[in-house]
Design a protein around this motif. Structure first.
Motif, PDB file in Angstrom:
ATOM      1  N   SER A  19      42.507  27.857  39.201  1.00  0.00           N
ATOM      2  CA  SER A  19      41.921  29.048  38.566  1.00  0.00           C
ATOM      3  C   SER A  19      40.607  28.739  37.844  1.00  0.00           C
ATOM      4  O   SER A  19      40.527  27.796  37.038  1.00  0.00           O
ATOM      5  CB  SER A  19      42.937  29.603  37.562  1.00  0.00           C
ATOM      6  OG  SER A  19      42.295  30.382  36.588  1.00  0.00           O
ATOM      7  N   ASN A  71      41.093  44.155  40.790  1.00  0.00           N
ATOM      8  CA  ASN A  71      40.947  45.586  41.061  1.00  0.00           C
ATOM      9  C   ASN A  71      40.309  46.339  39.899  1.00  0.00           C
ATOM     10  O   ASN A  71      40.807  47.354  39.424  1.00  0.00           O
ATOM     11  CB  ASN A  71      42.314  46.176  41.446  1.00  0.00           C
ATOM     12  CG  ASN A  71      42.872  45.494  42.677  1.00  0.00           C
ATOM     13  OD1 ASN A  71      42.150  45.316  43.663  1.00  0.00           O
ATOM     14  ND2 ASN A  71      44.114  45.063  42.639  1.00  0.00           N
ATOM     15  N   TYR A  72      39.221  45.753  39.412  1.00  0.00           N
ATOM     16  CA  TYR A  72      38.394  46.344  38.351  1.00  0.00           C
ATOM     17  C   TYR A  72      39.092  46.380  36.994  1.00  0.00           C
ATOM     18  O   TYR A  72      38.701  47.146  36.106  1.00  0.00           O
ATOM     19  CB  TYR A  72      37.948  47.766  38.712  1.00  0.00           C
ATOM     20  CG  TYR A  72      36.789  47.854  39.695  1.00  0.00           C
ATOM     21  CD1 TYR A  72      36.432  46.784  40.501  1.00  0.00           C
ATOM     22  CD2 TYR A  72      36.042  49.020  39.788  1.00  0.00           C
ATOM     23  CE1 TYR A  72      35.382  46.869  41.391  1.00  0.00           C
ATOM     24  CE2 TYR A  72      34.982  49.118  40.671  1.00  0.00           C
ATOM     25  CZ  TYR A  72      34.651  48.042  41.472  1.00  0.00           C
ATOM     26  OH  TYR A  72      33.591  48.148  42.347  1.00  0.00           O
ATOM     27  N   SER A  96      45.586  33.813  34.485  1.00  0.00           N
ATOM     28  CA  SER A  96      45.796  33.441  35.888  1.00  0.00           C
ATOM     29  C   SER A  96      46.845  32.345  35.958  1.00  0.00           C
ATOM     30  O   SER A  96      46.889  31.474  35.080  1.00  0.00           O
ATOM     31  CB  SER A  96      44.486  32.933  36.503  1.00  0.00           C
ATOM     32  OG  SER A  96      44.715  32.484  37.833  1.00  0.00           O
ATOM     33  N   ASN A 140      39.400  30.722  35.630  1.00  0.00           N
ATOM     34  CA  ASN A 140      39.604  31.136  34.236  1.00  0.00           C
ATOM     35  C   ASN A 140      40.335  30.068  33.427  1.00  0.00           C
ATOM     36  O   ASN A 140      39.992  29.824  32.268  1.00  0.00           O
ATOM     37  CB  ASN A 140      40.313  32.492  34.198  1.00  0.00           C
ATOM     38  CG  ASN A 140      39.375  33.594  34.627  1.00  0.00           C
ATOM     39  OD1 ASN A 140      38.571  34.068  33.840  1.00  0.00           O
ATOM     40  ND2 ASN A 140      39.413  33.961  35.905  1.00  0.00           N
ATOM     41  N   ARG A 146      47.028  30.597  38.866  1.00  0.00           N
ATOM     42  CA  ARG A 146      46.537  29.821  40.000  1.00  0.00           C
ATOM     43  C   ARG A 146      46.172  28.392  39.577  1.00  0.00           C
ATOM     44  O   ARG A 146      45.508  28.199  38.554  1.00  0.00           O
ATOM     45  CB  ARG A 146      45.285  30.530  40.543  1.00  0.00           C
ATOM     46  CG  ARG A 146      44.948  30.271  41.973  1.00  0.00           C
ATOM     47  CD  ARG A 146      43.920  31.306  42.417  1.00  0.00           C
ATOM     48  NE  ARG A 146      42.613  31.102  41.834  1.00  0.00           N
ATOM     49  CZ  ARG A 146      41.716  30.249  42.278  1.00  0.00           C
ATOM     50  NH1 ARG A 146      41.971  29.482  43.324  1.00  0.00           N
ATOM     51  NH2 ARG A 146      40.529  30.135  41.699  1.00  0.00           N
ATOM     52  N   GLU A 171      39.345  39.278  36.830  1.00  0.00           N
ATOM     53  CA  GLU A 171      39.294  40.720  37.100  1.00  0.00           C
ATOM     54  C   GLU A 171      40.038  40.981  38.404  1.00  0.00           C
ATOM     55  O   GLU A 171      39.714  40.383  39.436  1.00  0.00           O
ATOM     56  CB  GLU A 171      37.840  41.186  37.223  1.00  0.00           C
ATOM     57  CG  GLU A 171      37.744  42.691  37.502  1.00  0.00           C
ATOM     58  CD  GLU A 171      36.320  43.194  37.385  1.00  0.00           C
ATOM     59  OE1 GLU A 171      35.804  43.303  36.264  1.00  0.00           O
ATOM     60  OE2 GLU A 171      35.702  43.465  38.442  1.00  0.00           O
TER      61      GLU A 171
HETATM   62  C1  LIG Z   1      44.405  41.115  43.616  1.00  0.00           C
HETATM   63  C2  LIG Z   1      42.970  40.677  43.404  1.00  0.00           C
HETATM   64  C3  LIG Z   1      42.030  41.605  43.007  1.00  0.00           C
HETATM   65  C4  LIG Z   1      40.708  41.212  42.755  1.00  0.00           C
HETATM   66  N1  LIG Z   1      39.817  42.132  42.283  1.00  0.00           N
HETATM   67  C5  LIG Z   1      38.592  41.711  41.878  1.00  0.00           C
HETATM   68  C6  LIG Z   1      37.713  42.618  41.209  1.00  0.00           C
HETATM   69  O1  LIG Z   1      38.011  43.780  41.008  1.00  0.00           O
HETATM   70  N2  LIG Z   1      36.511  42.150  40.790  1.00  0.00           N
HETATM   71  C7  LIG Z   1      36.120  40.834  40.999  1.00  0.00           C
HETATM   72  O2  LIG Z   1      35.033  40.467  40.594  1.00  0.00           O
HETATM   73  N3  LIG Z   1      36.947  39.966  41.625  1.00  0.00           N
HETATM   74  C8  LIG Z   1      38.158  40.360  42.057  1.00  0.00           C
HETATM   75  N4  LIG Z   1      39.026  39.480  42.656  1.00  0.00           N
HETATM   76  C9  LIG Z   1      38.579  38.107  42.921  1.00  0.00           C
HETATM   77  C10 LIG Z   1      38.775  37.237  41.669  1.00  0.00           C
HETATM   78  O3  LIG Z   1      37.605  37.302  40.898  1.00  0.00           O
HETATM   79  C11 LIG Z   1      39.024  35.780  42.080  1.00  0.00           C
HETATM   80  O4  LIG Z   1      40.201  35.715  42.861  1.00  0.00           O
HETATM   81  C12 LIG Z   1      39.108  34.858  40.891  1.00  0.00           C
HETATM   82  O5  LIG Z   1      39.023  33.540  41.347  1.00  0.00           O
HETATM   83  C13 LIG Z   1      40.408  35.078  40.101  1.00  0.00           C
HETATM   84  O6  LIG Z   1      40.470  34.297  38.944  1.00  0.00           O
HETATM   85  P1  LIG Z   1      41.114  32.827  38.890  1.00  0.00           P
HETATM   86  O7  LIG Z   1      40.201  31.923  39.672  1.00  0.00           O
HETATM   87  O8  LIG Z   1      41.117  32.472  37.436  1.00  0.00           O
HETATM   88  O9  LIG Z   1      42.500  32.867  39.487  1.00  0.00           O
HETATM   89  C14 LIG Z   1      40.335  39.862  42.955  1.00  0.00           C
HETATM   90  C15 LIG Z   1      41.299  38.942  43.380  1.00  0.00           C
HETATM   91  C16 LIG Z   1      42.600  39.337  43.600  1.00  0.00           C
HETATM   92  C17 LIG Z   1      43.620  38.311  44.015  1.00  0.00           C
END
Ligand SMILES: Cc1cc2nc3c(=O)[nH]c(=O)nc-3n(C[C@H](O)[C@H](O)[C@H](O)COP(=O)(O)O)c2cc1C
Length: 189
Positions: free
Chosen positions: A18, A81-82, A13, A20, A15, A79
């Motif tokens: 984030s 989009n899965y 990530s 992660n 972000r 994750e």
């Molecule tokens: C494009 C996009 C797709 C996502 N798809 C999923 C998903 O399939 N499953 C899920 O549990 N969270 C999904 N999320 C939410 C993420 O879990 C959440 O944004 C998370 O905070 C991302 O990790 P980060 O905090 O390290 O940036 C999605 C977020 C984004 C932006």
């Protein structure tokens, strides 16, 4: 005395806040003795372009150097989009080429991930395991650290506060170090 195990941690990530990247920072405080964990930030890594494969950008060369210098890899995947996010897949692709010069081959590895959803990156982690097959990486299987509902597991400053998750990460890192030492000790290694 055994040689220290140097782990390279990569969070998928960019972000600022984030979960992660925060989980990777938390892992640095949960290491077993004799292990070190450095993070590699993916910000600035260019998009993979096969036209540049024989003359890769400096950031890619540096990334490959850091992977090769590490004894083991810790990937921390969101994750999207899965599946695993493009940022992480792109980084994996960059360091896997040119064909025959992948930096990943033979590396012991561990996977963890955090998501705001209730499946805690399970689907992304299994896709990542599939990618590791072609990369010839050797991931440990357990524990599966899938940090669900991440918003409740970190404080506002991004510190991991959930004791159960800390325990799992400590176990994951302990298993990774033990696995790395076992691979190192095998005949012909
Ligand atoms: C494009 C996009 C797709 C996502 N798809 C999923 C998903 O399939 N499953 C899920 O549990 N969270 C999904 N999320 C939410 C993420 O879990 C959440 O944004 C998370 O905070 C991302 O990790 P980060 O905090 O390290 O940036 C999605 C977020 C984004 C932006």
């Amino acid at each position: 005395m055994t040689t220290p195990v140097r782990i390279l941690g990569i969070a998928g990530s960019l972000r600022k806040d984030s979960f992660n990247r925060a989980a990777l920072r938390a892992a640095q405080g949960l290491l077993p003795e004799g292990a070190a964990l450095e993070g590699f930030e993916l910000e600035g890594l260019p998009l993979y372009n096969q036209d540049q494969e024989q003359n890769p950008p400096g950031q890619v060369l540096e990334f490959k150097k850091r992977i090769r210098a590490a004894d083991a890899i810790l990937m921390v995947t969101p994750e999207y989009n899965y599946s695993l996010p493009g940022v992480l897949k792109n980084a994996i692709d960059c360091a896997s080429r040119p064909y025959g010069d992948s930096a990943w081959s033979g590396k012991p590895a561990a996977i963890m991930g955090a998501s705001v959803g209730s499946f805690g990156t399970a689907r992304a982690q299994y896709h990542l395991r599939q990618v590791f097959v072609f990369l010839n990486m050797f991931p440990i299987n357990q524990p599966e650290v899938m940090i669900a509902n991440a918003g409740q597991k970190f404080d506002a400053q991004g510190n991991l506060t959930d004791e159960g998750t800390k325990k799992q990460i400590r176990q994951l890192l302990g298993n990774l170090v033990e696995w790395t030492e076992r691979l190192r000790a095998r005949p012909g290694a």
